[in-house]
Design an enzyme around this catalytic site. Structure first.
Site, short mmCIF file in Angstrom:
data_model
loop_
_atom_site.label_atom_id
_atom_site.label_comp_id
_atom_site.label_asym_id
_atom_site.label_seq_id
_atom_site.Cartn_x
_atom_site.Cartn_y
_atom_site.Cartn_z
N ASP A 10 0.84 -1.20 0.00
CA ASP A 10 0.00 0.00 0.00
C ASP A 10 0.88 1.25 0.00
O ASP A 10 2.03 1.20 0.42
CB ASP A 10 -0.89 0.03 1.25
CG ASP A 10 -1.85 -1.15 1.28
OD1 ASP A 10 -2.15 -1.69 0.20
OD2 ASP A 10 -2.28 -1.52 2.38
N1 URA Z 1 -1.24 -5.99 3.87
C1 URA Z 1 -1.73 -4.73 3.89
O1 URA Z 1 -2.78 -4.47 4.49
N2 URA Z 1 -1.06 -3.79 3.23
C2 URA Z 1 0.09 -4.00 2.59
O2 URA Z 1 0.68 -3.08 2.03
C3 URA Z 1 0.62 -5.30 2.58
C4 URA Z 1 -0.08 -6.28 3.23
#
Ligand code: URA
Length: 243
Positions: free
Chosen positions: A105
């Site tokens: 993310d």
């Molecule tokens: N899980 C998440 O919620 N975000 C990420 O970036 C990676 C794994």
């Protein structure tokens, strides 16, 4: 266009340390577009120049593998109209067609593999392979043994089935109402870690990926920095990918 020093290109392609590749150049074993290389400092275009060592073509045909310590604020994409991308952090790195193998993310930090090896990336991300991914999670609230048990056995994150068994470990409570934990998952659903912690009522405040497929984030890499994978790390990933 990405012009780099010849010795860097050769080292990044896994031909050895800078001192070793300098020796290869000095011995006349390296050619650029069919001509003996002028020296280690010669600038080459990683995308256009045909660099060979002992007659074997490196550039153009080569795969490249980098470990990036992704900082927050970058999207896991090659290009984006609005947001800075992780690829913008690898400007000038040798390798045509580099892309992030997987997605963190925008606000997530840590280990991201950048490569142009489509098959390896595809296999690492395949839901069938269950490649381990470990995250350091700072969450709001006081994680209890019951929460950890739920995270490990499987929680409902609104998918058809609960999450697969995982490993969850409480590291500390930096403050009474904060929890630092380590979570290893074997799948990769959208926002999975955040959704798992939300499911036990402990929203994620900060998320960092610390390892993937047995390869750990290099603690010497500051956020935003990258380096080529070592041969050993690449082997670990290939193993994890079943290659
Ligand atoms: N899980 C998440 O919620 N975000 C990420 O970036 C990676 C794994």
């Amino acid at each position: 266009m990405s012009r780099v020093r010849l010795d860097k290109l050769l080292a990044d392609a896994g031909l050895g340390a800078r001192s070793q590749v300098k020796l290869l150049i000095k011995k006349g074993l390296v050619t650029v577009n069919g001509q003996p290389a002028a020296g280690p400092e010669q600038k080459v275009d990683a995308e256009k120049d045909a660099v060979s060592c002992r007659g074997q073509l490196l550039s153009n045909a080569s795969f490249y593998y980098y470990m990036l310590n992704k900082p927050p604020g970058y999207v896991s994409a090659v290009t984006d109209e609005k947001e800075p991308t992780v690829l913008s952090l690898l400007k000038g790195a040798p390798g045509r067609g580099l892309f992030p193998a997987g997605r963190l993310d925008k606000d997530t930090e840590g280990l991201l593999l950048i490569t142009n090896d489509g098959e390896l990336a595809h296999r690492l991300l395949s839901p069938r392979r269950h490649v381990d991914k470990t995250y350091l999670v700072l969450a709001a609230g006081h994680l209890t043994p019951e929460d950890l048990n739920l995270l490990e056995t499987g929680v409902d994150i609104g998918e058809e089935k609960p999450t697969l068994p995982a490993r969850a470990r409480l590291l500390s409570h930096p403050e009474p109402d904060l929890s630092l934990a380590e979570l290893t998952i074997h799948e990769g659903k959208f926002h999975q870690v955040k959704r798992m912690f939300a499911a036990v009522g402990k929203p994620v405040l900060k998320l960092t990926r610390t390892s993937m497929g047995g390869v750990a984030l290099d603690p010497a890499l500051p956020p935003g920095a990258y380096r080529p994978l070592t041969g050993e790390e690449l082997l670990l990933l290939k193993n994890a990918a079943g290659l």
